[in-house]
Design an enzyme around this catalytic site. Structure first.
Site, PDB file in Angstrom:
ATOM      1  N   SER A 182       0.800  -1.217   0.000  1.00 49.15           N
ATOM      2  CA  SER A 182       0.000   0.000   0.000  1.00 49.15           C
ATOM      3  C   SER A 182       0.836   1.272   0.000  1.00 49.15           C
ATOM      4  O   SER A 182       0.398   2.297  -0.512  1.00 49.15           O
ATOM      5  CB  SER A 182      -0.959   0.002   1.182  1.00 49.15           C
ATOM      6  N   HIS A 210      -5.240  -3.020  -2.853  1.00 48.77           N
ATOM      7  CA  HIS A 210      -4.831  -2.136  -3.949  1.00 48.77           C
ATOM      8  C   HIS A 210      -4.667  -2.869  -5.279  1.00 48.77           C
ATOM      9  O   HIS A 210      -4.058  -2.334  -6.205  1.00 48.77           O
ATOM     10  CB  HIS A 210      -3.531  -1.411  -3.586  1.00 48.77           C
ATOM     11  N   LYS A 241     -11.429   1.033  -1.968  1.00 45.53           N
ATOM     12  CA  LYS A 241     -10.380   1.620  -2.819  1.00 45.53           C
ATOM     13  C   LYS A 241     -10.949   1.716  -4.243  1.00 45.53           C
ATOM     14  O   LYS A 241     -11.822   2.535  -4.476  1.00 45.53           O
ATOM     15  CB  LYS A 241      -9.106   0.782  -2.718  1.00 45.53           C
TER      16      LYS A 241
HETATM   17  C1  PLP Z   1      -6.949   0.275   3.120  1.00 46.40           C
HETATM   18  C2  PLP Z   1      -6.339  -1.031   3.406  1.00 46.40           C
HETATM   19  C3  PLP Z   1      -6.929  -1.926   4.302  1.00 46.40           C
HETATM   20  C4  PLP Z   1      -8.106  -1.549   5.151  1.00 46.40           C
HETATM   21  O1  PLP Z   1      -9.273  -1.526   4.419  1.00 46.40           O
HETATM   22  P1  PLP Z   1     -10.486  -0.596   4.935  1.00 46.40           P
HETATM   23  O2  PLP Z   1     -11.637  -1.116   4.150  1.00 46.40           O
HETATM   24  O3  PLP Z   1     -10.109   0.796   4.619  1.00 46.40           O
HETATM   25  O4  PLP Z   1     -10.630  -0.845   6.402  1.00 46.40           O
HETATM   26  C5  PLP Z   1      -6.378  -3.169   4.438  1.00 46.40           C
HETATM   27  N1  PLP Z   1      -5.262  -3.514   3.766  1.00 46.40           N
HETATM   28  C6  PLP Z   1      -4.655  -2.686   2.912  1.00 46.40           C
HETATM   29  C7  PLP Z   1      -3.436  -3.133   2.187  1.00 46.40           C
HETATM   30  C8  PLP Z   1      -5.169  -1.402   2.724  1.00 46.40           C
HETATM   31  O5  PLP Z   1      -4.543  -0.569   1.903  1.00 46.40           O
END
Ligand code: PLP
Length: 388
Positions: A182, A210, A241
């Site tokens: 990320s 991602h 995302k």
């Molecule tokens: C954003 C993210 C999460 C968390 O997801 P949310 O739905 O925002 O709680 C988990 N893992 C990664 C790699 C992320 O980038």
């Protein structure tokens, strides 16, 4: 013992002194990657809404229709009365996209990871985790009571060493990694990890927050290494995302999904997502599955930026510009804001000490001219300066 307020104030002073204090800034996001911060219009290069689907008319309409029909909340845990039929539709779509038997939607990605891992491993088991795995994978691993071994980022020799040393004595073993990292935008070497997992009788879990919608033809990291999907039994992700909304999920076999429904505490004891979130995600996945041009755009925009800024070719729509010092990263972010670009500085402990950075994320609707101007500013005023 200090008073609670003195305790908090002292902690805050320490964070401020280290450049690690975090504060909220009101930001109103608008269409096509723009936002209003303070009272100025800026172009955002730090949203994970890669396909701009949070603003897509069809996605908004689906959510609005669900709100009108079903209201704004789901009323209870999905196991009680909160299991709206839209969830089954959404889970079927997710499983199909990821090539698994089944899927389970959670309240958020964070809740998914902290629910899944402790349901599968516990005392007497081991977890092997990449050191740059997302904070919630690490939280899930720590909450499980399994022994956690952290391997150097993408270092397969180190992973193998740890597997050889620690797998044998444990009952069950789980390997966890981000599919797309990320904060760095690189991919985990998943084909090698599948082999190591098989050789050492270890279950493999990827966090593809991602990956979905932006790499591997929209399927995510399991398809980023060729058209044949990699055999990864636990594929977790988020709806927040590229899908543009909110919620988390995991795709896996039917028995694993059925077990999680009974055992994942963050599923059992947390209220189901509002039905409108499920409706929005279904509409967004429909676009991800059909608009092949759209899903290529974030990565090609990132590639344009890297070419023009003189950075190595990116593996995903995430591009880090490593600065090192927290305060310098904050100053670089402020300089870009003055130029009309919103690029947040990412600081420890989100990233390792000494690697504070600008983290840029590219979206489908970014304008090539804006990307060029940003690349020039970053090349001339940040990269060149820190090289000098
Ligand atoms: C954003 C993210 C999460 C968390 O997801 P949310 O739905 O925002 O709680 C988990 N893992 C990664 C790699 C992320 O980038």
């Amino acid at each position: 013992m200090p008073s609670l307020n003195d305790f908090a104030s002292t902690k805050l002073e320490n964070l401020t002194a280290r450049g690690q204090r975090r504060e909220l800034t009101d930001t109103a996001r608008k269409a096509a990657g723009t936002a209003v911060r303070g009272n100025r219009d800026v172009i955002s290069f730090c949203c994970n809404d890669y396909l701009n689907l949070s603003q897509h008319p069809a996605v908004k309409r689906a959510a609005q229709a669900a709100v009108e029909e079903f209201g704004v909340g789901s009323g209870a845990s999905r196991l009680v009365t909160g299991n709206h039929p839209l969830f089954a539709q959404l889970e079927t779509r997710l499983a199909r996209l990821k090539g698994t038997d089944a899927a389970l939607v959670f309240g958020a990605g964070y809740l998914a990871n902290t629910g899944i891992i402790p349901s599968l491993v516990g005392a007497g088991d081991v977890v092997f985790a990449d050191e740059l795995s997302h904070a919630c994978l690490m939280s899930g691993a720590r909450m499980s009571d399994a022994q956690v071994h952290v391997f150097r980022h993408n270092d397969m020799a180190h992973l193998e060493e740890l597997l050889t040393a620690h797998r044998g004595s444990a009952r069950n073993a789980l390997m966890v990694t981000d599919g797309v990292f990320s904060m760095d935008g690189d991919l985990a070497p998943l084909p090698q990890m599948v082999t190591l997992a098989n050789d050492h009788e270890t279950w493999l879990m990827t966090d593809d927050a991602h990956g979905l919608g932006v790499i591997g033809g929209g399927h995510g990291s399991t398809r980023a290494f060729g058209d044949v999907p990699l055999d990864i039994p636990l594929q977790m992700g988020t709806l927040s995302k590229a899908v543009g909304g909110f919620g988390g999920y995991v795709c896996a076999s039917q028995p694993v999904i059925d077990l999680l429904k009974s055992r994942a505490r963050t599923f059992v004891y947390s209220t189901g997502l509002p039905p409108a979130n499920a409706a929005a995600a279904i509409a967004a996945l429909e676009i991800i599955e059909s608009d092949t041009d759209l899903i290529e755009k974030p990565a090609s925009n990132a590639a344009q930026f890297c070419r023009e800024a003189g950075l190595p070719a990116p593996q995903s729509p995430i591009v880090p510009v490593i600065i090192g010092d927290e305060r310098e990263a904050l100053a670089a972010s402020q300089m870009l804001l003055d130029e009309g670009y919103l690029v947040t500085a990412i600081r420890p402990p989100t990233v390792p000490a000494g690697t504070a950075r600008l983290r840029l994320t590219f979206m489908a609707e970014h304008d090539p001219e804006d990307i060029s101007r940003l690349a020039e500013i970053i090349r001339e005023r940040i990269i060149r300066r820190s090289a000098a």
